[in-house]
Structures are given as C-alpha cells and as structure tokens.
Write a protein that holds these residues in place. Structure first.
Motif, short mmCIF file in Angstrom:
data_model
loop_
_atom_site.label_atom_id
_atom_site.label_comp_id
_atom_site.label_asym_id
_atom_site.label_seq_id
_atom_site.Cartn_x
_atom_site.Cartn_y
_atom_site.Cartn_z
N GLN A 191 -11.95 -61.83 -37.20
CA GLN A 191 -11.13 -61.86 -37.98
C GLN A 191 -10.84 -60.62 -39.02
O GLN A 191 -11.84 -60.39 -39.75
CB GLN A 191 -11.33 -63.34 -38.92
N ASN A 192 -9.40 -60.23 -39.05
CA ASN A 192 -9.22 -59.19 -39.86
C ASN A 192 -7.93 -59.38 -40.33
O ASN A 192 -7.06 -59.91 -39.91
CB ASN A 192 -9.06 -57.79 -39.04
N GLU A 193 -7.95 -59.22 -41.99
CA GLU A 193 -6.74 -59.69 -42.55
C GLU A 193 -6.41 -58.92 -43.87
O GLU A 193 -7.21 -57.97 -44.13
CB GLU A 193 -7.05 -61.35 -42.88
N SER A 194 -5.52 -59.51 -44.75
CA SER A 194 -5.19 -59.05 -46.05
C SER A 194 -6.40 -59.15 -46.91
O SER A 194 -7.02 -60.05 -46.82
CB SER A 194 -3.87 -59.14 -46.53
N ALA A 195 -6.69 -58.14 -47.96
CA ALA A 195 -7.73 -58.20 -48.69
C ALA A 195 -7.55 -59.37 -49.68
O ALA A 195 -6.47 -59.82 -50.10
CB ALA A 195 -7.99 -56.90 -49.43
N ARG A 245 -1.10 -67.96 -40.78
CA ARG A 245 -1.20 -67.43 -42.26
C ARG A 245 -2.70 -67.10 -42.29
O ARG A 245 -3.49 -67.56 -41.95
CB ARG A 245 -0.76 -68.21 -43.26
N ASP A 246 -2.82 -66.02 -42.83
CA ASP A 246 -4.22 -65.47 -43.30
C ASP A 246 -4.75 -66.01 -44.72
O ASP A 246 -4.03 -66.78 -45.12
CB ASP A 246 -4.53 -63.86 -43.24
N THR A 247 -5.91 -65.81 -44.94
CA THR A 247 -6.70 -66.52 -46.13
C THR A 247 -5.91 -66.29 -47.46
O THR A 247 -5.82 -67.23 -48.17
CB THR A 247 -8.11 -66.13 -46.13
N VAL A 305 0.17 -62.44 -42.27
CA VAL A 305 0.45 -63.15 -41.21
C VAL A 305 -0.16 -62.72 -39.82
O VAL A 305 0.22 -61.50 -39.69
CB VAL A 305 1.80 -63.49 -41.30
N TYR A 306 -0.72 -63.51 -39.03
CA TYR A 306 -1.36 -62.78 -37.80
C TYR A 306 -0.32 -62.71 -36.81
O TYR A 306 0.83 -63.19 -36.60
CB TYR A 306 -2.29 -64.00 -37.30
N HIS A 307 -0.40 -61.27 -36.35
CA HIS A 307 0.56 -60.65 -35.49
C HIS A 307 -0.33 -59.98 -34.48
O HIS A 307 -0.41 -58.62 -34.23
CB HIS A 307 1.51 -59.81 -36.02
#
Length: 305
Positions: A274-278, A112-114, A125-127
């Motif tokens: 790391q790249n993820e939801s805002a 799971r992301d931050t 979620v990391y994919h």
C-alpha cells in the motif's frame, strides 16, 4: 499505523494444527514455545544479503511467488477494471493479461486512502490505472513502478495499493521485496501491511522523506510494537516480514529490526503493498509526484511440516 481502504472480509482458510518441538524450533530459527526468539533469529530465514531475487525454499517457508519484473511490459492503464471479487483470493484486474493478471490485483479506482479518515488537508484516492506500470529502467532492470502524484489543480493524491494474489487470504508466511524511492517529495508514504480482525502488521511503513519503520498492532489491542529504523527510503533495501505461529519478525537487508510475540494474528490475511498520501508532515503539493521502484518480490507459504 496502517490503513484500511475499504471494509475487508476474509474467508477462513483450512489450517492444520501443529506442535513445534523446542529443539527443532531452535534448529530452524522458529520461535520457541515460550515465545522467546530462537538462537538463529539474528538473520532472516533466507539469509537475504544479495541484491538478486532469491529463488527456492528456505527455513520453514516454501516459495510461492518469485517475480523480478523482467518479463512482459505492463503500461500505464493496464491496472484497470479491478472491481472483480474485491479483496478475496479470486480478485483480478480486467485490464491485465497473462501472468500479471494471474499474479496481481490492485485496490480499485475510487477507493479512498487512509488520510481520508485522519482529518488531513490533503487526502488520496486509489488510481492504479495511472500510477502502476512494469517495464525496464534505464539500465535495463525490470521494475514495477509506483508513481503517485497530485493534480496541479490541487485535487486528491493519486495513490496505489497492489496485492500479490498468490498470498491473498493466507495465514503465516514470508514476504520480501527490494525497493527504492527513486523520486522523493513531501506528502507521500507507504504502509505495506497485513491486517484484519483487529490485527495489523506493517513493514515497511513511513513517509518517503523519512526512514523505514515497522509496526505490530496486537490482535487484542494494547500498545503497538514500534520498530523505527535508520534506513533511508531513497536507497535500495531488501525488506522482509516473517510471520509464523505466535511470532512476527521484521528485517531490512537481512538483519532483524524488530519482533513481537504478543497476540500475533492466526487467521488468513492478505499482503497489501500500500502506497498513499502522507499521514504526518506536509501534504503533497499541487503538481508534485514521487516514485517507488520495486525490482523484485518474493513470497512464501509457511511449511507446517
């Protein structure tokens, strides 16, 4: 401002004690013993002004990774089966082969992301298997592509965090890349970071609709160092972090945008792209996507000599 996808445990690395003579520190651009920046600190150690991948050692750093992505194509789906020896220098993705298996790892599918820990309405979620690929752009330039997206049914954002294996669990070094958000949409961000043991250094960080920012969270707590910039994610930029004993410096296109000497980490840490939801502003809309292109990555170990 960075994030933790899962609990991380880092093995101790063998570190050689070193004393830096003030005169030599000034000549090499190293921090002085009193913590003040040396005179040569106006630019990064490699004097990075070219758009091309830098090759070779520079200043107190020796190069351990130089990747321009002009070799093998890595299609979507290859960054899979990444659950092996997670978060250690032995980690690997079973779906990769050749030099990419040797040089790259990714947060496994399902981590799971931050945003999951921040009370956000839209989380990620990391994919890596359906977000990360390598191949030529329209102009033939080799690139690693990070395309994050949110399903049309409104499920979690598919996020991506990739990790250069050559500098996993390493204390100190120089970390550089040339990047551009080639498709922008609200709800997507990056936080490229080193963290662990209560310490954290983030550069670049920020929502892709905003500007590049750097952060330093001192190991013992206290107020974070925040270094906002005016550079737009949607333009090509070379970003660099230089981490030496007692000193961290952040650069964009060869110019220093911030530095800190307060309780800088001294233990081995990994560099996570790391790249993820805002974490701020609107969440990603259902059916939306955004893309970050990386045209080269260079990493360096710290030369104690």
């Amino acid at each position: 401002m960075g994030s933790h996808a899962a609990p991380h445990h880092h093995r101790k690395a063998f570190l050689v004690a070193s004393a830096v003579v003030l005169t030599a520190a000034g000549l090499l651009g190293l921090p002085r013993a009193d913590g003040a920046p040396a005179a040569a600190d106006a630019a990064d150690a490699c004097r990075t002004t070219s758009v091309n991948l830098p090759r070779g050692d520079c200043g107190p750093f020796w190069q351990v990774l130089a990747e321009d992505f002009n070799g093998d194509v890595v299609p979507l789906g290859a960054f899979s089966d990444c659950e092996h020896d997670v978060d250690t220098s032995a980690a690997y993705c079973g779906g990769l082969s050749g030099s990419y298996r040797d040089n790259w790892w990714a947060y496994p599918t399902g981590w799971r992301d931050t945003a999951n820990d921040r009370g956000r309405d839209v989380v990620g979620v990391y994919h890596p298997e359906d977000t990360v690929s390598v191949g030529p752009a329209a102009d033939g330039d080799g690139r690693m592509t990070i395309r994050m997206w949110r399903p049309a049914d409104g499920g979690p954002v598919h996020a991506a965090a990739v990790v250069p294996r050559a500098v996993m669990e390493m204390a100190y070094g120089k970390y550089s890349a040339r990047i551009k958000v080639t498709k922008v949409a609200p709800g997507y961000k990056s936080a490229w970071l080193h963290y662990g043991g209560g310490c954290e250094m983030d550069h670049p960080e920020g929502e892709w609709t905003g500007s590049l920012t750097a952060f330093h969270h001192p190991c013992g707590g206290g107020e974070q160092g925040s270094f906002p910039g005016s550079d737009d994610w949607t333009e090509w930029h070379t970003v660099s972090t230089e981490w030496t004993p007692g000193h961290v410096r952040f650069f964009v296109d060869g110019r220093q945008i911030g530095q800190d000497t307060r309780e800088v980490p001294d233990q081995p840490l990994s560099w996570v792209l790391q790249n993820e939801s805002a974490l701020e502003g609107p969440g990603a809309a259902p059916g939306s996507s955004a893309q970050l292109d990386i045209t080269w990555v260079a990493a360096y170990a710290y030369d104690w000599g």
